[in-house]
Design an enzyme around this catalytic site. Structure first.
Site, PDB file in Angstrom:
ATOM      1  N   ASP A  39      -6.122  -7.761 -12.077  1.00 32.98           N
ATOM      2  CA  ASP A  39      -4.786  -8.091 -11.573  1.00 32.98           C
ATOM      3  C   ASP A  39      -3.770  -8.223 -12.698  1.00 32.98           C
ATOM      4  O   ASP A  39      -2.667  -7.664 -12.626  1.00 32.98           O
ATOM      5  CB  ASP A  39      -4.827  -9.411 -10.803  1.00 32.98           C
ATOM      6  CG  ASP A  39      -5.457  -9.269  -9.425  1.00 32.98           C
ATOM      7  OD1 ASP A  39      -5.787  -8.136  -9.031  1.00 32.98           O
ATOM      8  OD2 ASP A  39      -5.630 -10.299  -8.752  1.00 32.98           O
ATOM      9  N   ARG A  42       8.051   4.008   4.905  1.00 31.48           N
ATOM     10  CA  ARG A  42       8.199   3.738   6.332  1.00 31.48           C
ATOM     11  C   ARG A  42       9.319   2.741   6.615  1.00 31.48           C
ATOM     12  O   ARG A  42       9.925   2.755   7.696  1.00 31.48           O
ATOM     13  CB  ARG A  42       6.873   3.229   6.915  1.00 31.48           C
ATOM     14  CG  ARG A  42       5.782   4.293   6.959  1.00 31.48           C
ATOM     15  CD  ARG A  42       4.615   3.877   7.833  1.00 31.48           C
ATOM     16  NE  ARG A  42       3.868   2.773   7.285  1.00 31.48           N
ATOM     17  CZ  ARG A  42       2.867   2.904   6.420  1.00 31.48           C
ATOM     18  NH1 ARG A  42       2.509   4.117   5.972  1.00 31.48           N
ATOM     19  NH2 ARG A  42       2.210   1.839   5.985  1.00 31.48           N
ATOM     20  N   ARG A  54       0.849  -1.188   0.000  1.00 30.31           N
ATOM     21  CA  ARG A  54       0.000   0.000   0.000  1.00 30.31           C
ATOM     22  C   ARG A  54       0.891   1.246   0.000  1.00 30.31           C
ATOM     23  O   ARG A  54       2.044   1.206   0.432  1.00 30.31           O
ATOM     24  CB  ARG A  54      -0.912  -0.003   1.228  1.00 30.31           C
ATOM     25  CG  ARG A  54      -1.931  -1.126   1.219  1.00 30.31           C
ATOM     26  CD  ARG A  54      -3.053  -0.868   2.196  1.00 30.31           C
ATOM     27  NE  ARG A  54      -3.711  -2.103   2.603  1.00 30.31           N
ATOM     28  CZ  ARG A  54      -4.841  -2.160   3.281  1.00 30.31           C
ATOM     29  NH1 ARG A  54      -5.460  -1.048   3.628  1.00 30.31           N
ATOM     30  NH2 ARG A  54      -5.372  -3.319   3.629  1.00 30.31           N
ATOM     31  N   GLY A 104      -8.496  -4.154  -1.382  1.00 30.24           N
ATOM     32  CA  GLY A 104      -9.357  -4.602  -2.471  1.00 30.24           C
ATOM     33  C   GLY A 104      -8.794  -5.825  -3.160  1.00 30.24           C
ATOM     34  O   GLY A 104      -7.651  -6.219  -2.933  1.00 30.24           O
ATOM     35  N   HIS A 105      -9.616  -6.418  -3.997  1.00 32.14           N
ATOM     36  CA  HIS A 105      -9.221  -7.553  -4.822  1.00 32.14           C
ATOM     37  C   HIS A 105      -9.740  -7.333  -6.243  1.00 32.14           C
ATOM     38  O   HIS A 105     -10.495  -6.389  -6.510  1.00 32.14           O
ATOM     39  CB  HIS A 105      -9.768  -8.861  -4.248  1.00 32.14           C
ATOM     40  CG  HIS A 105      -8.931  -9.443  -3.145  1.00 32.14           C
ATOM     41  ND1 HIS A 105      -7.668  -9.955  -3.361  1.00 32.14           N
ATOM     42  CD2 HIS A 105      -9.173  -9.565  -1.817  1.00 32.14           C
ATOM     43  CE1 HIS A 105      -7.171 -10.383  -2.219  1.00 32.14           C
ATOM     44  NE2 HIS A 105      -8.057 -10.161  -1.259  1.00 32.14           N
ATOM     45  N   ASP A 106      -9.356  -8.220  -7.121  1.00 32.55           N
ATOM     46  CA  ASP A 106      -9.718  -8.133  -8.536  1.00 32.55           C
ATOM     47  C   ASP A 106     -11.212  -7.844  -8.725  1.00 32.55           C
ATOM     48  O   ASP A 106     -11.595  -6.965  -9.501  1.00 32.55           O
ATOM     49  CB  ASP A 106      -9.341  -9.458  -9.223  1.00 32.55           C
ATOM     50  CG  ASP A 106      -9.533  -9.423 -10.725  1.00 32.55           C
ATOM     51  OD1 ASP A 106      -8.604  -9.015 -11.444  1.00 32.55           O
ATOM     52  OD2 ASP A 106     -10.622  -9.825 -11.192  1.00 32.55           O
TER      53      ASP A 106
END
Length: 367
Positions: free
Chosen positions: A168, A103, A97, A137-139
């Site tokens: 994807d 970071r 992300r 989220g996903h495809d």
């Protein structure tokens, strides 16, 4: 492998499907890919069934032709190791992300101070900006928000879960490869590296193509079974006598005329070319009735020598044995590491100057 990308050296921080598929394509074209894998962060593709010789078939496929480095990016000394590698590896691809790599101390701004020519590609669900940039989220979610799912499937049953991961792979993986290669050309011309921001939702939205043009410029809302190519015409699938399926794509006049002649529907040739929904409904009903009268094998025999854009719906195992795909070396053998070969899907891009058979990605099955 003596491929067109032998000069490229890539650090791959990605997991699951989009990033690994992209770097697999680059490795298949000759790039040197070093996969950085955290030993304490399980890559789900390692666990995904089925397994072959103790290794997930998905993991074996996605990571062919790559080297790997086990490195916990949160541990002391890891940042310094990555900074050292970036002096030599000039392309980075990651799938965290937004902000995660920063970071960890190895984000783009940090890495480019070590290697100003660095090309850094980040694949995310929604991109590096916008209100959804940190959302999971996903495809299926990306296709839904991008409007793709809204005009797929059937009017009565709604959108289907797709058999392949369109957002994807066609969205994330392929657009990442395109973006990276465009950045490489830019670097060759200017000496500058750059950040490549790939949003799978953006890419899925772009895949709407002609349907998107019809909506945005033509004002036509797209719905299932409402257009020529999504079930609103006779361009569709038809069940055979043995409950298999036949695809009919005979849109052009010469093809639809041959289809009508073969099926003894010569009086409906004008219906095939009509834009009238009632004509299309009648023609589809006639096609269903005719096609249900024979088995798939019988229809394959009927259309074997007829150029009418009619083909059987094959399973993956049947497709792998199809003479066209076999002639194109689309099933290859990849060494499992013990001298035995595993069947895998081959590389789909053919280069005149690169042999089809290589030891790195494998060789055509049967050789």
């Amino acid at each position: 492998m003596a491929g067109p990308l032998t000069s490229m050296k890539i650090l791959d921080f990605s997991t699951l499907l989009p990033g690994p598929y992209a770097t697999m394509l680059l490795a298949d074209m000759g790039a040197e890919v070093l996969r950085v894998e955290a030993p304490d962060r399980v890559d789900l593709t390692r666990m995904m069934p089925p397994h072959d010789a103790g290794v997930s078939t998905a993991h074996g496929f996605l990571n062919r032709g790559k080297q790997s480095l086990a490195l916990n990016l949160k541990k002391e000394g890891s940042k310094e190791k990555i900074l050292e590698l970036v002096e030599d590896y000039d392309i980075v691809i990651e799938q965290f992300r937004p902000g995660v790599m920063d970071r960890l101390g190895i984000g783009y701004e940090t890495l480019k101070t070590v290697n100003p020519k660095l090309i850094y590609c980040a694949i995310t669900g929604y991109g590096q900006t916008g209100p959804y940039k940190d959302r999971a989220g996903h495809d299926i979610n990306y296709l839904s928000l991008a409007g793709v799912s809204s005009h797929c499937g059937r009017e009565q049953s709604g959108p289907p879960p797709m058999g392949i991961q369109i957002a994807d792979v066609a969205g994330g993986s392929h657009h990442a490869v395109m973006g990276i290669l465009a950045a490489v050309i830019h670097r060759q011309q200017t000496g500058e590296g750059q950040f490549v921001d790939i949003s799978m939702t953006d890419a899925a939205f772009a895949l709407n193509g002609m349907a998107g043009a019809a909506n945005l410029a033509g004002g036509q809302e797209q719905k299932p079974e409402s257009s020529m190519l999504n079930g609103g015409s006779f361009y569709d699938f038809y069940k055979t006598q043995d409950n298999r399926w036949l695809s009919v794509g005979s849109l052009e006049p010469q093809f639809s005329a041959r289809l009508c002649d073969i099926l003894e529907l010569t009086d409906m040739k004008s219906f095939a070319m009509s834009q009238n929904p009632e004509h299309q409904t009648s023609f589809k009903a006639a096609l269903r009735e005719k096609i249900q009268q024979k088995t798939l094998e019988q229809w394959q025999t009927v259309f074997a020598d007829v150029d009418a854009c009619v083909e059987p719906v094959l399973s993956i195992s049947e497709a792998a044995e199809h003479p066209q795909l076999k002639a194109r070396d689309m099933v290859i053998g990849v060494d499992r590491g013990d001298g035995t070969m595993q069947k895998q899907i081959g590389f789909p891009i053919k280069f005149e100057k690169t042999p089809a058979s290589t030891t790195r990605i494998g060789r055509p099955m049967g050789e």
